[in-house]
Design a protein around this motif. Structure first.
Motif, PDB file in Angstrom:
ATOM      1  N   GLU A   4       7.798  -5.661   8.374  1.00 29.44           N
ATOM      2  CA  GLU A   4       7.495  -4.639   8.896  1.00 29.44           C
ATOM      3  C   GLU A   4       7.751  -3.409   8.810  1.00 29.44           C
ATOM      4  O   GLU A   4       6.991  -2.045   8.611  1.00 29.44           O
ATOM      5  CB  GLU A   4       8.267  -4.381  10.097  1.00 29.44           C
ATOM      6  N   ARG A   5       8.443  -3.381   7.172  1.00 30.34           N
ATOM      7  CA  ARG A   5       9.526  -2.076   6.339  1.00 30.34           C
ATOM      8  C   ARG A   5       8.243  -1.699   5.167  1.00 30.34           C
ATOM      9  O   ARG A   5       8.304  -0.516   4.451  1.00 30.34           O
ATOM     10  CB  ARG A   5      10.563  -1.747   6.547  1.00 30.34           C
ATOM     11  N   SER A   6       7.804  -2.884   4.223  1.00 26.97           N
ATOM     12  CA  SER A   6       7.433  -2.980   3.136  1.00 26.97           C
ATOM     13  C   SER A   6       6.221  -2.728   3.050  1.00 26.97           C
ATOM     14  O   SER A   6       5.758  -2.143   3.994  1.00 26.97           O
ATOM     15  CB  SER A   6       7.165  -4.501   2.948  1.00 26.97           C
ATOM     16  N   PHE A   7       6.129  -2.257   1.857  1.00 27.04           N
ATOM     17  CA  PHE A   7       5.150  -1.627   1.397  1.00 27.04           C
ATOM     18  C   PHE A   7       3.346  -1.826   2.114  1.00 27.04           C
ATOM     19  O   PHE A   7       3.076  -2.852   1.245  1.00 27.04           O
ATOM     20  CB  PHE A   7       4.467  -1.246  -0.197  1.00 27.04           C
ATOM     21  N   LEU A   8       2.309  -1.516   2.530  1.00 24.91           N
ATOM     22  CA  LEU A   8       1.331  -2.398   3.212  1.00 24.91           C
ATOM     23  C   LEU A   8       0.069  -1.579   2.185  1.00 24.91           C
ATOM     24  O   LEU A   8      -0.305  -0.321   2.330  1.00 24.91           O
ATOM     25  CB  LEU A   8       0.836  -1.572   4.291  1.00 24.91           C
ATOM     26  N   ILE A   9      -0.565  -2.342   1.882  1.00 23.18           N
ATOM     27  CA  ILE A   9      -2.086  -2.097   1.231  1.00 23.18           C
ATOM     28  C   ILE A   9      -2.959  -2.975   2.544  1.00 23.18           C
ATOM     29  O   ILE A   9      -2.883  -4.117   1.972  1.00 23.18           O
ATOM     30  CB  ILE A   9      -2.018  -2.310  -0.179  1.00 23.18           C
ATOM     31  N   VAL A  10      -3.987  -1.959   2.829  1.00 25.52           N
ATOM     32  CA  VAL A  10      -5.290  -2.673   3.286  1.00 25.52           C
ATOM     33  C   VAL A  10      -6.660  -2.846   2.313  1.00 25.52           C
ATOM     34  O   VAL A  10      -6.932  -1.548   1.538  1.00 25.52           O
ATOM     35  CB  VAL A  10      -5.416  -1.503   4.331  1.00 25.52           C
ATOM     36  N   ALA A 103      -1.156   2.284   7.477  1.00 29.43           N
ATOM     37  CA  ALA A 103      -0.966   1.841   5.398  1.00 29.43           C
ATOM     38  C   ALA A 103      -0.326   2.829   4.397  1.00 29.43           C
ATOM     39  O   ALA A 103      -0.525   4.139   5.102  1.00 29.43           O
ATOM     40  CB  ALA A 103      -2.095   1.756   5.365  1.00 29.43           C
ATOM     41  N   ASP A 104       0.078   2.127   3.806  1.00 25.79           N
ATOM     42  CA  ASP A 104       0.807   3.097   2.845  1.00 25.79           C
ATOM     43  C   ASP A 104      -0.298   3.205   1.426  1.00 25.79           C
ATOM     44  O   ASP A 104      -0.217   4.102   1.114  1.00 25.79           O
ATOM     45  CB  ASP A 104       1.967   2.514   2.058  1.00 25.79           C
ATOM     46  N   LEU A 105      -1.147   3.126   1.204  1.00 25.83           N
ATOM     47  CA  LEU A 105      -2.689   2.519   0.288  1.00 25.83           C
ATOM     48  C   LEU A 105      -3.776   2.033   1.077  1.00 25.83           C
ATOM     49  O   LEU A 105      -3.407   0.665   1.698  1.00 25.83           O
ATOM     50  CB  LEU A 105      -2.368   2.132  -1.058  1.00 25.83           C
ATOM     51  N   LEU A 106      -4.636   2.295   1.174  1.00 27.21           N
ATOM     52  CA  LEU A 106      -6.432   1.682   1.024  1.00 27.21           C
ATOM     53  C   LEU A 106      -7.077   1.604  -0.748  1.00 27.21           C
ATOM     54  O   LEU A 106      -6.928   2.648  -0.968  1.00 27.21           O
ATOM     55  CB  LEU A 106      -6.282   2.432   1.720  1.00 27.21           C
ATOM     56  N   ILE A 107      -7.269   0.145  -0.800  1.00 25.22           N
ATOM     57  CA  ILE A 107      -7.900  -0.048  -2.051  1.00 25.22           C
ATOM     58  C   ILE A 107      -9.433  -0.540  -1.310  1.00 25.22           C
ATOM     59  O   ILE A 107      -9.914  -1.443  -0.116  1.00 25.22           O
ATOM     60  CB  ILE A 107      -6.667  -0.784  -2.814  1.00 25.22           C
TER      61      ILE A 107
END
Length: 141
Positions: A4-10, A103-107
């Motif tokens: 739940e707290r880890s780096f999320l990449i979409v 999210a932390d990053l969208l790619i």
């Protein structure tokens, strides 16, 4: 690990070669950051989807998006990475903007399967760069 707290990449996948490259990059980045990847594929009416080879799928339902995601998941090894896939009905830019909330990053790939192959940046990636609630990475083949 606390997912739940880890780096999320979409990452957005539409079946284009650029989107498969974006998924590869997302999985590699998640490995480095001990994060997770949420793969998003959208579909809308009139649905016109293509597979990884760029051939149009005749299916005019959500099943085309399901096939695109299945092919993408088979093409990119994700060992050791928490990877989930979601299929959402709606315009790609809107769907990805909603998915990127939190999210932390969208790619995304630099361009999808649209008809203007000479463009360096497609309309979806351009909209995401200007409106995303998190940093956006655009991958070129």
């Amino acid at each position: 690990m606390d997912y739940e707290r880890s780096f999320l990449i979409v990452v957005g996948v539409d079946g284009s070669p650029e989107s498969i490259s974006a998924l590869r990059w997302a999985v590699d980045e998640a490995r480095v950051r001990h994060g997770r990847v949420r793969l998003i594929t959208s579909w809308s009416y009139p649905p016109r989807t293509a597979d990884v080879d760029g051939e149009f799928i005749d299916d005019r339902s959500e099943r085309g998006a399901e096939r695109i995601q299945a092919v993408a998941l088979d093409a990119v090894p994700s060992d050791g990475v928490a990877l989930t896939g979601t299929i959402v009905q709606g315009p790609p830019a809107s769907v990805l903007l909603d998915a990127a909330d939190g999210a932390d990053l969208l790619i995304v790939g630099s361009r999808g399967l649209g008809g203007f192959s000479g463009l360096l940046l497609g309309s979806v990636s351009s909209q995401l760069i200007h409106h995303a609630p998190c940093p956006v990475l655009v991958i070129r083949s």
